[in-house]
Design an enzyme around this catalytic site. Structure first.
Site, PDB file in Angstrom:
ATOM      1  N   HIS A  18       0.816  -1.212   0.000  1.00  0.00           N
ATOM      2  CA  HIS A  18       0.000   0.000   0.000  1.00  0.00           C
ATOM      3  C   HIS A  18       0.856   1.272   0.000  1.00  0.00           C
ATOM      4  O   HIS A  18       0.473   2.277  -0.602  1.00  0.00           O
ATOM      5  CB  HIS A  18      -0.961  -0.017   1.194  1.00  0.00           C
ATOM      6  CG  HIS A  18      -2.000  -1.093   1.090  1.00  0.00           C
ATOM      7  ND1 HIS A  18      -2.688  -1.594   2.172  1.00  0.00           N
ATOM      8  CD2 HIS A  18      -2.480  -1.778   0.004  1.00  0.00           C
ATOM      9  CE1 HIS A  18      -3.533  -2.530   1.760  1.00  0.00           C
ATOM     10  NE2 HIS A  18      -3.422  -2.667   0.457  1.00  0.00           N
ATOM     11  N   HIS A  41      -7.688  -7.981  -7.908  1.00  0.00           N
ATOM     12  CA  HIS A  41      -7.974  -8.840  -6.751  1.00  0.00           C
ATOM     13  C   HIS A  41      -8.202  -7.894  -5.567  1.00  0.00           C
ATOM     14  O   HIS A  41      -7.267  -7.592  -4.819  1.00  0.00           O
ATOM     15  CB  HIS A  41      -6.811  -9.779  -6.456  1.00  0.00           C
ATOM     16  CG  HIS A  41      -6.537 -10.789  -7.531  1.00  0.00           C
ATOM     17  ND1 HIS A  41      -6.060 -10.444  -8.772  1.00  0.00           N
ATOM     18  CD2 HIS A  41      -6.686 -12.144  -7.540  1.00  0.00           C
ATOM     19  CE1 HIS A  41      -5.921 -11.546  -9.498  1.00  0.00           C
ATOM     20  NE2 HIS A  41      -6.290 -12.595  -8.784  1.00  0.00           N
ATOM     21  N   GLY A 135     -10.207 -11.738 -11.900  1.00  0.00           N
ATOM     22  CA  GLY A 135      -9.368 -10.577 -12.199  1.00  0.00           C
ATOM     23  C   GLY A 135      -8.421 -10.809 -13.360  1.00  0.00           C
ATOM     24  O   GLY A 135      -8.108  -9.879 -14.109  1.00  0.00           O
ATOM     25  N   ASP A 155      -3.055  -8.442  -7.235  1.00  0.00           N
ATOM     26  CA  ASP A 155      -2.685  -8.825  -5.866  1.00  0.00           C
ATOM     27  C   ASP A 155      -3.347 -10.161  -5.505  1.00  0.00           C
ATOM     28  O   ASP A 155      -4.251 -10.219  -4.669  1.00  0.00           O
ATOM     29  CB  ASP A 155      -3.155  -7.699  -4.922  1.00  0.00           C
ATOM     30  CG  ASP A 155      -2.754  -7.940  -3.485  1.00  0.00           C
ATOM     31  OD1 ASP A 155      -1.835  -8.743  -3.243  1.00  0.00           O
ATOM     32  OD2 ASP A 155      -3.373  -7.304  -2.595  1.00  0.00           O
TER      33      ASP A 155
HETATM   34  C1  LIG Z   1      -4.562 -10.465  -1.246  1.00  0.00           C
HETATM   35  S1  LIG Z   1      -6.270 -10.266  -1.328  1.00  0.00           S
HETATM   36  C2  LIG Z   1      -6.487  -8.652  -1.985  1.00  0.00           C
HETATM   37  C3  LIG Z   1      -6.175  -7.526  -1.058  1.00  0.00           C
HETATM   38  C4  LIG Z   1      -6.389  -6.160  -1.649  1.00  0.00           C
HETATM   39  N1  LIG Z   1      -5.760  -6.043  -2.972  1.00  0.00           N
HETATM   40  C5  LIG Z   1      -5.823  -5.099  -0.745  1.00  0.00           C
HETATM   41  O1  LIG Z   1      -4.659  -4.696  -0.932  1.00  0.00           O
HETATM   42  O2  LIG Z   1      -6.549  -4.634   0.135  1.00  0.00           O
HETATM   43  C6  LIG Z   1      -6.723 -11.263  -2.697  1.00  0.00           C
HETATM   44  C7  LIG Z   1      -8.210 -11.235  -3.022  1.00  0.00           C
HETATM   45  O3  LIG Z   1      -8.403 -11.833  -4.299  1.00  0.00           O
HETATM   46  C8  LIG Z   1      -9.616 -12.570  -4.292  1.00  0.00           C
HETATM   47  N2  LIG Z   1      -9.486 -13.517  -5.412  1.00  0.00           N
HETATM   48  C9  LIG Z   1      -8.962 -14.765  -5.432  1.00  0.00           C
HETATM   49  N3  LIG Z   1      -8.900 -15.241  -6.698  1.00  0.00           N
HETATM   50  C10 LIG Z   1      -9.392 -14.264  -7.502  1.00  0.00           C
HETATM   51  C11 LIG Z   1      -9.546 -14.121  -8.914  1.00  0.00           C
HETATM   52  N4  LIG Z   1      -9.185 -15.078  -9.765  1.00  0.00           N
HETATM   53  N5  LIG Z   1     -10.069 -12.952  -9.378  1.00  0.00           N
HETATM   54  C12 LIG Z   1     -10.437 -11.961  -8.536  1.00  0.00           C
HETATM   55  N6  LIG Z   1     -10.295 -12.040  -7.199  1.00  0.00           N
HETATM   56  C13 LIG Z   1      -9.780 -13.157  -6.685  1.00  0.00           C
HETATM   57  C14 LIG Z   1      -9.667 -13.149  -2.907  1.00  0.00           C
HETATM   58  O4  LIG Z   1     -10.995 -13.469  -2.542  1.00  0.00           O
HETATM   59  C15 LIG Z   1      -9.080 -11.998  -2.056  1.00  0.00           C
HETATM   60  O5  LIG Z   1     -10.102 -11.160  -1.586  1.00  0.00           O
END
Ligand SMILES: C[S@@+](CC[C@H](N)C(=O)[O-])C[C@H]1O[C@@H](n2cnc3c(N)ncnc32)[C@H](O)[C@@H]1O
Length: 272
Positions: A18, A41, A135, A155
């Site tokens: 961040h 993500h 994503g 992410d």
């Molecule tokens: C590391 S977290 C993201 C944190 C966020 N970017 C932040 O910095 O606050 C990863 C997220 O991706 C989601 N996720 C997992 N596979 C995904 C996909 N193929 N496409 C989109 N989201 C996905 C998960 O549910 C999770 O909420």
């Protein structure tokens, strides 16, 4: 899909990601022209740290809790934003806070409950679109943006064993559609071998102007632990290479473990 970011919000990896995200968005906002941001993500947008999942793991106590008091100059902007926003901001909240009137944000979140929570957060916000979709697939579908300039944050949770391969394929696909875009992709450092292979694959991929920044808490020899993390940045904005080391140094100073092998730095994977 077992990963829930609420357990890890505000940990050292979030702080690194961040703080760099804030730097990149400020750099893009130096030009008046509108920007588009894609958060592939996205998570749920903001997190309580004092109760629920984050309180159970307490990871944030070794992360954002160590930065809040008198943050060093390179982290002041990021920490000021966290204080201003109240609940710990995830990437969508940070991005939204730095957008101007003509900027747009698209967030993707695949977990059904998290996607609902994120939709609720941005309800009636005309500058933000929330997609319950993959994503990686969105890198093809939502790029290039009309604005013609902007940032793509990738992410992933690294639950899948082939996540590094999927990430590189996603970067190539996204970059082919949006060549001028700034791309920032997060990766864990559990042990060195997969990271070395990822860097080597980037070098061989033909992608140009690529940098990696890393924050490592200890020798990455125990793969069950998150020993460090990094971000690959394609098309880093002007001054990034000059200024990122101070930011990484400040993170290491506050979040470091003083264990053997800790360190922070920047390496260029491909020239312009
Ligand atoms: C590391 S977290 C993201 C944190 C966020 N970017 C932040 O910095 O606050 C990863 C997220 O991706 C989601 N996720 C997992 N596979 C995904 C996909 N193929 N496409 C989109 N989201 C996905 C998960 O549910 C999770 O909420």
């Amino acid at each position: 899909m077992n990963y829930r970011h609420a357990y890890h919000a505000g940990n050292f990896a979030d702080c690194m990601k961040h703080a760099i995200l804030v730097w990149l968005l400020r750099a893009l906002a130096r030009k008046a022209a509108a920007m588009f941001v894609l958060d592939t993500h996205a998570g749920i947008g903001r997190y309580r740290l004092d109760e629920g999942p984050a309180a159970r793991t307490s990871e944030w106590r070794h992360g954002i809790a160590r930065l809040l008091d008198a943050p060093p100059a390179p982290l002041a902007d990021y920490v000021g934003l966290v204080r201003e926003l109240g609940l710990y901001p995830g990437s969508p909240a940070i991005i939204r806070a730095l957008m101007r009137a003509d900027d747009r944000l698209a967030c993707c979140e695949l977990h059904p409950e998290d996607a609902v929570a994120l939709r609720r957060y941005f309800l009636r916000d005309r500058q933000v679109a929330v997609h319950h979709r993959d994503g990686y697939e969105a890198l093809g579908a939502l790029l290039p943006p009309q604005a013609g300039r902007g940032l793509v944050l990738i992410d992933p949770p690294y639950e899948a064993t082939d996540e590094f391969e999927r990430l590189l394929a996603g970067l190539r696909r996204g970059h082919a559609r949006f060549r001028s875009g700034v791309f920032a992709a997060w990766y864990p450092i559990k042990h060195r071998a997969p990271v070395r292979a990822f860097h080597a694959a980037i070098k061989e991929s033909g992608l140009r102007d690529v940098i990696a920044v890393e924050l490592v808490l200890r020798d990455p020899v125990e793969p069950a632990l998150l020993n460090g993390c990094g971000l690959v940045i394609i098309n880093p904005p002007y001054r990034f290479e000059g200024e990122a080391p101070a930011l990484l140094g400040a993170l290491l100073d506050r979040l470091g473990t003083r264990e053997r092998g800790e360190g922070a730095g920047l390496l260029r994977l491909a020239d312009e």
